[in-house]
Design a protein around this motif. Structure first.
Motif, short mmCIF file in Angstrom:
data_model
loop_
_atom_site.label_atom_id
_atom_site.label_comp_id
_atom_site.label_asym_id
_atom_site.label_seq_id
_atom_site.Cartn_x
_atom_site.Cartn_y
_atom_site.Cartn_z
N MET A 147 0.81 -1.21 0.00
CA MET A 147 0.00 0.00 0.00
C MET A 147 0.84 1.27 0.00
O MET A 147 0.65 2.15 -0.83
CB MET A 147 -0.95 0.02 1.21
N THR A 148 1.80 1.41 0.91
CA THR A 148 2.51 2.67 1.14
C THR A 148 3.35 3.08 -0.07
O THR A 148 3.99 2.25 -0.71
CB THR A 148 3.41 2.54 2.38
N PRO A 183 -4.61 6.96 2.73
CA PRO A 183 -4.74 6.14 1.52
C PRO A 183 -5.34 6.88 0.34
O PRO A 183 -5.16 6.46 -0.81
CB PRO A 183 -5.65 4.99 1.97
N ILE A 225 -3.07 7.66 -2.67
CA ILE A 225 -2.43 6.60 -3.44
C ILE A 225 -2.42 6.94 -4.93
O ILE A 225 -3.46 7.30 -5.50
CB ILE A 225 -3.10 5.24 -3.18
N LYS A 240 5.78 1.64 -4.98
CA LYS A 240 5.47 1.46 -3.56
C LYS A 240 6.80 1.37 -2.80
O LYS A 240 7.83 1.01 -3.36
CB LYS A 240 4.67 0.17 -3.34
N ILE A 261 -2.97 -2.48 -3.22
CA ILE A 261 -3.98 -1.42 -3.25
C ILE A 261 -3.58 -0.43 -4.34
O ILE A 261 -2.48 0.13 -4.32
CB ILE A 261 -4.08 -0.69 -1.89
N LEU A 287 -10.20 3.45 -4.84
CA LEU A 287 -9.19 2.41 -4.71
C LEU A 287 -9.79 1.02 -4.84
O LEU A 287 -10.95 0.79 -4.49
CB LEU A 287 -8.48 2.52 -3.36
N ALA A 320 -8.55 -3.35 -4.48
CA ALA A 320 -7.53 -4.30 -3.99
C ALA A 320 -7.40 -5.46 -4.97
O ALA A 320 -8.39 -5.94 -5.54
CB ALA A 320 -7.91 -4.82 -2.61
N GLY A 341 -11.33 -0.71 -2.25
CA GLY A 341 -9.97 -0.77 -1.74
C GLY A 341 -9.79 -0.10 -0.39
O GLY A 341 -9.09 -0.62 0.49
N THR A 352 -8.57 -1.80 3.16
CA THR A 352 -7.48 -1.36 4.04
C THR A 352 -7.96 -1.23 5.48
O THR A 352 -7.23 -1.53 6.42
CB THR A 352 -6.89 0.00 3.58
#
Length: 401
Positions: free
Chosen positions: A133-134, A144, A147, A164, A179, A193, A195, A244, A248
């Motif tokens: 994710m990050t 988030p 993103i 990422k 994500i 978002l 997933a 998404g 999370t």
């Protein structure tokens, strides 16, 4: 809340404690137990995992039908606290991050077909997993909605482009939860978002680097990833398009709390090491344990640990009732992260040079503990969450219902 521990869980706790004492703690003092990243060697981990599974101490968070123990959150708290009496404990019982949170997430959100393909191998200990994710600035982190990695649909396939970083476990993972942004509409922040699931052998992505840090590292470290056309079949989309952010939330809330459960075990271990030392070490004609300053210091840490246990149990109980427990989880995360750092810092101080050296595991825990205030949301972010709740609820913030 009822704090009564059933005879079944009391017996399970004792079995976990005995297994840690007999099978895992002795490994910590043997330098050959460690890999180059200061964690337990993977082959040795697998040997201990086989023993844990044979002893019926495997995957406490997973349903019994999947080979786990099927414990609710409040009972997991008891198990995890004992498991992390050793720095190697959780990974040997298959309840360490990031697999712990990924398994829980997939069990709650995946289809039955996806569970068979993507979840069960993690439960079985056949593969490791990672949650992707990050992102680097200006991408998403604690927020988030920022993103930037995008997934574009082409018929029944999705193509992923982006970057990422600080992705835990990526270097050894085979199964990944990703994500990505699928809707650029800024007016629909909660539906932007989606997933996805992908395997490490799929082309179109790479690990740019394993990011060095204070360590010690989890298995697979924290990595920077680049996506340059990774293709994912729509059947490997997790939940619905636009779910998404919801995914999370499903993933991160309980995972933050299980971090706290484990950290409490480490905090108590630090107290054990400190107490053992001050009980025997003398100076200027008196044992350290008899000095009032030492007693006050240890008492303060014991007080903080017990507060942390109550915060964790309250949050776990609310999660077991079906509540998202956002306030309770954030409170526990803030307090227990601080408590872990306080516990190990105190233990090092009381042990003196011995604590700072590698003759104990305190310096290992000290470096590990610094990350607690950062992972799964920095402490400042969780304080902002609490402030928002208080601003909205006023005095109702403290209601029991």
């Amino acid at each position: 809340m009822d704090f009564t521990v059933s005879p079944r869980i009391a017996e399970l706790r004792e079995r976990v404690r005995a297994f840690v004492a007999d099978e895992i703690l002795p490994l910590e003092s043997d330098t050959t137990s460690y890999n180059e990243f200061e964690n337990i060697r993977m082959d040795l981990r697998n040997q201990i995992r086989a023993k844990a599974r044979a002893a019926g101490l495997w995957a406490p968070q997973m349903p019994q039908a999947r080979g786990g123990l099927g414990l609710p959150m409040a009972e997991q708290a008891i198990f995890y606290e004992e498991a992390n009496r050793s720095i190697f404990g959780p990974v040997c019982f298959n309840c360490a991050a990031p697999d712990d949170g990924n398994m829980r997430c997939l069990e709650m959100a995946a289809s039955e077909e996806q569970k068979a393909r993507w979840l069960q191998p993690i439960v079985d200990g056949a593969v490791n997993s990672s949650f992707v994710m990050t992102e680097p600035h200006p991408g998403g982190g604690s927020d988030p909605s920022m993103i930037a990695t995008r997934a574009e649909r082409h018929g029944n396939r999705w193509k992923v482009h982006g970057r990422k970083w600080f992705i835990s476990g990526a270097a050894v993972a085979s199964h990944f939860i990703l994500i990505a942004r699928t809707d650029p509409n800024p007016e629909e922040k909660r539906r932007q978002l989606t997933a996805f699931l992908f395997h490490r052998d799929q082309p179109g992505w790479r690990i740019v680097r394993r990011i060095g840090n204070m360590g010690p590292d989890e298995h697979g470290g924290v990595c920077e990833l680049e996506f340059d056309g990774l293709e994912i079949d729509d059947s490997d989309r997790l939940m619905e398009i636009g779910d998404g952010l919801r995914l999370t939330q499903i993933r991160l809330g309980p995972a933050r709390l299980t971090h706290c459960m484990r950290w409490l075990g480490l905090s108590k271990r630090c107290m054990e090491i400190a107490q053992d030392y001050v009980s025997t070490r003398t100076g200027f004609g008196i044992r350290l344990a008899e000095r009032e300053s030492v007693q006050l210091t240890l008492g303060e840490v014991a007080h903080a640990i017990q507060i942390g246990r109550l915060l964790v149990m309250h949050a776990a109980w609310k999660l077991d009732q079906g509540d998202r427990a956002r306030k309770e989880v954030s409170s526990a995360k803030i307090h227990v992260a601080d408590t872990l750092f306080k516990a190990v810092d105190t233990a090092i101080q009381l042990n003196g040079a011995r604590g700072y050296s590698t003759d104990t595991i305190l310096e290992w825990i000290y470096r590990y503990a610094r990350a607690a205030k950062l992972v799964d949301g920095a402490s400042e972010v969780h304080k902002m969450v609490l402030a928002r709740f208080y601003g909205k609820e006023g005095s109702d913030y403290w209601q029991w219902g």
